[in-house]
Scaffold this motif. Sequence first.
Motif, mmCIF file in Angstrom:
data_model
loop_
_atom_site.group_PDB
_atom_site.id
_atom_site.type_symbol
_atom_site.label_atom_id
_atom_site.label_comp_id
_atom_site.label_asym_id
_atom_site.label_seq_id
_atom_site.Cartn_x
_atom_site.Cartn_y
_atom_site.Cartn_z
ATOM 1 N N TYR A 149 38.229 29.049 28.620
ATOM 2 C CA TYR A 149 37.511 30.453 29.197
ATOM 3 C C TYR A 149 36.520 29.884 30.148
ATOM 4 O O TYR A 149 36.264 30.718 31.172
ATOM 5 N N VAL A 152 37.711 29.698 33.887
ATOM 6 C CA VAL A 152 37.509 31.096 34.509
ATOM 7 C C VAL A 152 36.635 32.060 34.471
ATOM 8 O O VAL A 152 36.742 33.034 34.347
ATOM 9 N N THR A 154 34.068 32.992 36.090
ATOM 10 C CA THR A 154 33.844 33.881 36.973
ATOM 11 C C THR A 154 35.083 34.157 37.656
ATOM 12 O O THR A 154 35.908 33.071 37.786
ATOM 13 N N TYR A 258 34.781 37.110 33.526
ATOM 14 C CA TYR A 258 36.091 36.895 33.210
ATOM 15 C C TYR A 258 37.030 38.154 32.508
ATOM 16 O O TYR A 258 38.302 37.987 32.382
ATOM 17 N N SER A 329 41.900 41.266 32.056
ATOM 18 C CA SER A 329 41.267 39.980 31.659
ATOM 19 C C SER A 329 41.887 38.950 32.279
ATOM 20 O O SER A 329 42.933 38.614 32.402
ATOM 21 N N TYR A 330 40.891 38.135 33.014
ATOM 22 C CA TYR A 330 41.352 36.851 33.645
ATOM 23 C C TYR A 330 41.883 35.471 32.552
ATOM 24 O O TYR A 330 42.428 34.786 32.912
#
Length: 424
Positions: A149, A152, A154, A258, A329-330
């Motif tokens: 997490y 990524v 940002t 993220y 979500s990324y």
Amino acid sequence: MRVLWFTNTPSNFGEGGSKYNGGGWVSSLEEALREKVELGVCFISKDPGLFEGGCHVHGKAKWFRSLRHSVMYYPVLNGYDITRGDRTRSLLLGEGKQIESLLSCYREVVEDFSPSVIQVFGSEHSFGLVAGETTVPVVLHLQGLMNPYWEVFTPKGVSIPYWTVNGGPLSSLLQRVYTLSRWKRSCERERKILSLVSNYMGRTRWDREQVRSLRGNDSWNYFKVWEMLRSPFYGDVPTERKLPPTLRLVTTISEPPYKGMDVLLRAGKALRDSGVQFEWRVFGNISPSFFVKMTGISVQEAGLTLCGVIGPAKLREELLSCTMYVHPSYIDNSPNSVCEAQILGVPVLAAAVGGVPSLIEDAKTGFLFPAGDSEALSEKIRSLDGATLKEVGRAARECALVRHDRDSIVSSILNVYDLLSVKN
């Protein structure tokens, strides 16, 4: 069998209090298991008022026990993380004393409850370190992993320093610095936890591969156990879903960058520019100012309505009355929000990240789009017709009903407990 949980929430300890207590999936799992095993639940409490007398004290950490509806609860007060001053000291001096005191509490809780198995929910807090303090088998119930997490944290093109300076008002700058410091420390601690724990409960191909990547080739066990959902989402739904006359989108989201708030702003703006009439209701504790500055798009220009935090029963109503659910979500492992929409027969559009492709077969049980690609998202929204949405929603519900069947989940978890206790 006696099973001790270490959880990030108080589960049902505070039933009848805050809307958050007793409302989560851990609470649902507790309700399903507490008649099957002797259960203890240890959690960090944020309420110093609970610890006024009769507590076991270690430095600025305290714990006590309380028996409620057949479960022994162990609230632990982290007195090193109560005030802004506490957080400033932690930022400057580190968390060594804090972790030492908390571990002393955890050890005593284990000794007091005398479990056959310990189940730790999540790797983001210090609970998993208990694996190095006991001979009782410990299984780590994977939720989200801090290290991937963090990679990524940002969106692409946005640096951590930029978010730190612009992520909110200047008055909260110290809080953002503290948040980043805790993330880095949590990543380091997670690597240690993964080196100590040899048993894991997970759900997706992604979380298994992440453990393999972070832990290496040492001997470890992985048990596939799907997640129990919150109770209101198991109710009956209409056999034939009626779509609203105007396109209605729903998203639940939270503050970390993220989570993809920038994707919503861009996709909403693209839909409005193309002349699509829609309503997009966004739920959660999101402050849009950073994302507005980042994208140059206001919430109004994007056609979004920020609705704040709501409970599970109200969210169920919102989902049942929407056209589709959007998850931007990324990074994510197996987001419960996606699963909750699916089990209601609501078609989901989600970024193809992390473990999400283990939940969604594209164009069959939902729709996937490339992470961060707001144009692909808006185009997908425009292209879907009512018949396709209903068909995919039905297929998603059929899949989710099997995946999140409560009896099957309880049976799987009990099998893990039996296996680990026998090995001990």
